[in-house]
Design an enzyme around this catalytic site. Sequence first.
Site, PDB file in Angstrom:
ATOM      1  CB  SER A   1      -0.851  -0.019   1.267  1.00 39.71           C
ATOM      2  OG  SER A   1      -1.418   1.244   1.487  1.00 39.71           O
TER       3      SER A   1
ATOM      4  CE1 TYR B   1      -4.579  -3.222   5.167  1.00 36.97           C
ATOM      5  CE2 TYR B   1      -4.386  -0.861   4.749  1.00 36.97           C
ATOM      6  CZ  TYR B   1      -4.442  -2.158   4.287  1.00 36.97           C
ATOM      7  OH  TYR B   1      -4.354  -2.397   2.939  1.00 36.97           O
TER       8      TYR B   1
ATOM      9  CE  LYS C   1      -1.846  -4.888   3.196  1.00 39.35           C
ATOM     10  NZ  LYS C   1      -1.958  -6.159   2.513  1.00 39.35           N
TER      11      LYS C   1
HETATM   12  P1  NAD Z   1     -10.994  -7.733   0.402  1.00 41.31           P
HETATM   13  O1  NAD Z   1     -11.307  -7.754   1.843  1.00 41.31           O
HETATM   14  O2  NAD Z   1     -12.117  -7.560  -0.559  1.00 41.31           O
HETATM   15  O3  NAD Z   1     -10.194  -9.075  -0.003  1.00 41.31           O
HETATM   16  C1  NAD Z   1      -9.356  -9.744   0.890  1.00 41.31           C
HETATM   17  C2  NAD Z   1      -9.748 -11.215   0.878  1.00 41.31           C
HETATM   18  O4  NAD Z   1      -8.907 -11.934   1.766  1.00 41.31           O
HETATM   19  C3  NAD Z   1     -11.197 -11.470   1.314  1.00 41.31           C
HETATM   20  O5  NAD Z   1     -11.824 -12.282   0.341  1.00 41.31           O
HETATM   21  C4  NAD Z   1     -11.063 -12.205   2.648  1.00 41.31           C
HETATM   22  O6  NAD Z   1     -12.117 -13.127   2.861  1.00 41.31           O
HETATM   23  C5  NAD Z   1      -9.705 -12.873   2.490  1.00 41.31           C
HETATM   24  N1  NAD Z   1      -9.007 -13.143   3.755  1.00 41.31           N
HETATM   25  C6  NAD Z   1      -8.806 -12.301   4.799  1.00 41.31           C
HETATM   26  N2  NAD Z   1      -8.088 -12.905   5.761  1.00 41.31           N
HETATM   27  C7  NAD Z   1      -7.819 -14.159   5.315  1.00 41.31           C
HETATM   28  C8  NAD Z   1      -7.139 -15.268   5.852  1.00 41.31           C
HETATM   29  N3  NAD Z   1      -6.579 -15.205   7.072  1.00 41.31           N
HETATM   30  N4  NAD Z   1      -7.054 -16.413   5.121  1.00 41.31           N
HETATM   31  C9  NAD Z   1      -7.634 -16.503   3.895  1.00 41.31           C
HETATM   32  N5  NAD Z   1      -8.309 -15.478   3.345  1.00 41.31           N
HETATM   33  C10 NAD Z   1      -8.403 -14.324   4.038  1.00 41.31           C
HETATM   34  O7  NAD Z   1      -9.879  -6.610   0.171  1.00 41.31           O
HETATM   35  P2  NAD Z   1      -9.293  -5.998  -1.174  1.00 41.31           P
HETATM   36  O8  NAD Z   1      -9.681  -4.583  -1.253  1.00 41.31           O
HETATM   37  O9  NAD Z   1      -9.562  -6.893  -2.312  1.00 41.31           O
HETATM   38  O10 NAD Z   1      -7.745  -6.017  -0.818  1.00 41.31           O
HETATM   39  C11 NAD Z   1      -6.888  -7.073  -1.211  1.00 41.31           C
HETATM   40  C12 NAD Z   1      -5.514  -6.819  -0.633  1.00 41.31           C
HETATM   41  O11 NAD Z   1      -5.038  -5.550  -1.088  1.00 41.31           O
HETATM   42  C13 NAD Z   1      -5.474  -6.775   0.891  1.00 41.31           C
HETATM   43  O12 NAD Z   1      -4.281  -7.361   1.345  1.00 41.31           O
HETATM   44  C14 NAD Z   1      -5.473  -5.294   1.175  1.00 41.31           C
HETATM   45  O13 NAD Z   1      -4.885  -4.998   2.403  1.00 41.31           O
HETATM   46  C15 NAD Z   1      -4.638  -4.765   0.017  1.00 41.31           C
HETATM   47  N6  NAD Z   1      -4.880  -3.357  -0.279  1.00 41.31           N
HETATM   48  C16 NAD Z   1      -6.162  -2.930  -0.501  1.00 41.31           C
HETATM   49  C17 NAD Z   1      -6.392  -1.584  -0.754  1.00 41.31           C
HETATM   50  C18 NAD Z   1      -7.799  -1.073  -0.960  1.00 41.31           C
HETATM   51  O14 NAD Z   1      -8.018   0.122  -0.832  1.00 41.31           O
HETATM   52  N7  NAD Z   1      -8.770  -1.913  -1.306  1.00 41.31           N
HETATM   53  C19 NAD Z   1      -5.317  -0.675  -0.792  1.00 41.31           C
HETATM   54  C20 NAD Z   1      -4.027  -1.153  -0.577  1.00 41.31           C
HETATM   55  C21 NAD Z   1      -3.824  -2.506  -0.324  1.00 41.31           C
END
Ligand code: NAD
Length: 338
Positions: A125, A150, A154
Amino acid sequence: MAKILVTGGAGYIGSHTCIELLDAGYEVIVFDNLSNSSEESLNRVQDITQKSLTFVQGDIRNADELDRVFENHSIDAVIHFAGLKAVGESQEKPLIYFDNNIAGSIQLVKSMAKAKVYTLVFSSSAAIYDEDNISPLNEQMPTGIPSNNYGYTKLIVEQLLQKLSASNPEWSIALLRYFNPVGAHKSGRIGEDPQGIPNNLMPYVTQVAVGRREKLSIYGNDYDTVDGTGVRDYIHVVDLANAHLCALNNRLQSKGCRAWNIGTGNGSSVLQVKDTFEQVNGIPVAFEFVARRAGDVATSFADNSRAVAELGWQPQYGLEDMLKDSWNWQKQNPNGYN
Ligand code: NAD
Ligand code: UDP
């Protein structure tokens, strides 16, 4: 064609990435505990692509479940999305975040090493950059201690992966530093489906537009920006999904650990987002100005030139597309996947 394990593949960014992977001919195995997603997203991914993927319900903190996936499928590379992402919740329940995001990532690379799979694309991120850096942010700029737990997870995982790669030249790791992912697949069939009250701007705007929330609270109108509201680099989720394919191709051909910013390079203010949303979709979004949110910076946008030069990636979509596509998903699915 290579077999890719996608942890967290049922989630927002993961499901869009599965579409790009399947369309590019990869075999896809999704590993997700469904803690923040629904299997319905994967049904729709398969409907849209007319291709099938394998779904394994499991938790990245569970060594046996993970090891079994590597034993049952000859995985070539991993794209690691699984993790928790709610900033507010991470302040209230830090241990749950340390466990899911840090311990979970450690378990994943342990299982990868055991299975001799060394190619990894990690969801990082822009939150890991020191808040004193002036945008556009580039990958050489110093990281800082993020203001919330959070973001901190990262940073820690990035550092662990860098050290892991330095210790063993077999590893090939991409750290993708996302800016602000928004938008949805053109079909409107998959999109962002936050549980409870959204933390992020875009789902809040679409939920006000669809009548699920009364009005948007804009956090601060006295920043040193074009109109006093916070500026961010919004990136279409399909462009972001494509960046994973480009990073995967790059990593399958070279070793080491490298970070890439994934943003458009353009900043938009909260008011610009709200006004553009109203214009392109013809829907009013009620709002009020409230106090700044703790931990927010005034401006954050990417210098994406490293990703463009080294990954051969180029964002295709502008803010209007992002806002049309977010609304298209929301209006077709007023209650998300429920
Ligand atoms: P999201 O919550 O839609 O997807 C994350 C998925 O991981 C979910 O399907 C959840 O069920 C699964 N999950 C969580 N913990 C788990 C575990 N212990 N074991 C197995 N599955 C697990 O989030 P997203 O927006 O698709 O984000 C995906 C990744 O990108 C994440 O790591 C998030 O931190 C990172 N990210 C997201 C953003 C954003 O703004 N959306 C920005 C920067 C980074
Ligand atoms: N924001 C806002 N109201 C909201 C949610 C967010 O005004 O309900 C603002 C926030 O202050 C920031 C921008 O919108 O300037 C993007 O916030 P988001 O939480 O989506 O992303 P991040 O802060 O992680 O960049």
